[in-house]
Design an enzyme around this catalytic site. Structure first.
Site, PDB file in Angstrom:
ATOM      1  N   CYS A  11       1.073  -0.939  -0.383  1.00  0.00           N
ATOM      2  CA  CYS A  11      -0.191  -0.215   0.035  1.00  0.00           C
ATOM      3  C   CYS A  11       0.908   1.624  -0.049  1.00  0.00           C
ATOM      4  O   CYS A  11       1.809   1.489   0.318  1.00  0.00           O
ATOM      5  CB  CYS A  11      -0.971   0.400   1.127  1.00  0.00           C
ATOM      6  SG  CYS A  11      -1.667   1.920   1.944  1.00  0.00           S
ATOM      7  N   CYS A  34      -0.987   4.022  -6.258  1.00  0.00           N
ATOM      8  CA  CYS A  34      -1.804   3.475  -5.276  1.00  0.00           C
ATOM      9  C   CYS A  34      -1.998   2.103  -5.916  1.00  0.00           C
ATOM     10  O   CYS A  34      -2.800   1.897  -7.143  1.00  0.00           O
ATOM     11  CB  CYS A  34      -3.418   4.449  -5.770  1.00  0.00           C
ATOM     12  SG  CYS A  34      -4.612   2.988  -4.157  1.00  0.00           S
ATOM     13  N   THR A  35      -2.486   0.656  -5.061  1.00  0.00           N
ATOM     14  CA  THR A  35      -1.779  -0.446  -5.893  1.00  0.00           C
ATOM     15  C   THR A  35      -3.251  -0.595  -6.234  1.00  0.00           C
ATOM     16  O   THR A  35      -3.380  -1.945  -7.006  1.00  0.00           O
ATOM     17  CB  THR A  35      -1.987  -1.318  -4.325  1.00  0.00           C
ATOM     18  OG1 THR A  35      -2.283  -1.275  -3.388  1.00  0.00           O
ATOM     19  CG2 THR A  35       0.044  -1.527  -3.900  1.00  0.00           C
TER      20      THR A  35
HETATM   21  N1  DGL Z   1      -4.469   0.948  -1.558  1.00  0.00           N
HETATM   22  C1  DGL Z   1      -3.355   1.861  -1.105  1.00  0.00           C
HETATM   23  C2  DGL Z   1      -2.700   2.257  -1.899  1.00  0.00           C
HETATM   24  O1  DGL Z   1      -2.295   1.828  -2.588  1.00  0.00           O
HETATM   25  C3  DGL Z   1      -5.146   3.047  -0.676  1.00  0.00           C
HETATM   26  C4  DGL Z   1      -5.540   3.238  -0.770  1.00  0.00           C
HETATM   27  C5  DGL Z   1      -6.705   3.602   0.855  1.00  0.00           C
HETATM   28  O2  DGL Z   1      -6.728   2.417   1.869  1.00  0.00           O
HETATM   29  O3  DGL Z   1      -7.380   4.810   0.259  1.00  0.00           O
HETATM   30  O4  DGL Z   1      -1.915   4.000  -1.400  1.00  0.00           O
END
Ligand code: DGL
Length: 246
Positions: free
Chosen positions: A72, A179-180
């Site tokens: 993340c 963002c993943t």
């Molecule tokens: N998947 C997360 C990232 O890579 C974030 C999404 C979130 O929870 O805001 O930032």
């Protein structure tokens, strides 16, 4: 050593990282913790996010993970430095927006970086911005994008994606998916933006995990690996996570 590699994200997004790591290291066991219950991380204050991610790390350590991938960008850019200070014996690999990749490979291009609000406002992000410049760069926080991908409602999602992207159509050559979760909507982005280069850091993470485990002599022996996914919100999210892994 046949202990699992742990993964943590605020839900489905980190599955995109797990997929890439698994391609490179098919003999490993994986334990994925999807914290959809606390989604979105991108809207949380730093202290609150630290406590949430810290609980996730403790959980992964209780599963005997030999390395933890913070899959993340938000958790990495906001709280990984502090986690490293507090867990000096734990091997962590983080995920951050591929701004350095854009700088190294496309210094003369126009680059749009999409990420959560938490990532864009983090000190680490400012460091990357200042130290890896490109010819022209735009940094856009997309507070609703990861939540809409979690929800999986493609109609709402498409409208929002257009709202974000259309102002940059024809004005950028590269998009950094910071963002993943966004990695799962590459095709939708291409449909809107046409011929564009999309960057994520997932292959770099896979290589980093492999080299770290190799250095520490922690790679698993030649056998078929396994994947266990836990999602703390619902069985439906857990099922969708397994589907995304295919
Ligand atoms: N998947 C997360 C990232 O890579 C974030 C999404 C979130 O929870 O805001 O930032």
């Amino acid at each position: 050593m046949n202990q699992p590699i742990g993964f943590l994200d605020s839900g489905l997004g980190g599955i995109s990282v797990l997929k890439e790591v698994r391609k490179l290291l098919p003999n490993e066991d994986y334990f994925y913790y999807g914290d959809s219950f606390h989604h979105p991380y991108g809207e949380k204050a730093k202290k609150e996010l630290y406590d949430i991610v810290n609980d996730g790390v403790k959980y992964l350590l209780s599963k005997n993970c030999k390395l933890i991938v913070i899959a993340c960008n938000t958790a990495t850019t906001m709280v990984l430095a502090e986690l490293r200070k507090n867990y000096t014996d734990v091997l962590f690999v983080g995920t951050e927006p591929a701004i350095k990749v854009a700088h190294d490979f496309y210094p003369d291009k126009r680059v749009l970086v999409l990420a959560t609000k938490g990532t864009i406002e983090s000190e680490r992000f400012h460091f990357l911005q200042e130290n890896y410049p490109v010819k022209e760069a735009y940094f856009v926080a997309c507070p609703k994008l990861a939540p809409l991908i979690e929800e999986g409602d493609s109609s709402k999602f498409d409208t929002y994606l257009k709202e974000i992207l259309l102002p940059y159509k024809g004005k950028v050559d590269v998009i950094v998916l910071g963002c993943t979760h966004y990695v799962f909507v590459k095709d939708d982005i291409k449909k809107i933006m046409g011929d564009i280069i999309l960057l994520d850091g997932n292959l770099g993470i896979a290589k980093r995990v492999k080299s770290l485990l190799k250095d520490k002599k922690l790679l698993s022996s030649n056998r078929e690996g396994s994947v266990e996914i836990i999602n703390n919100l619902s069985e439906d999210m857990q099922r969708r996570s397994y589907q995304l892994l295919k």
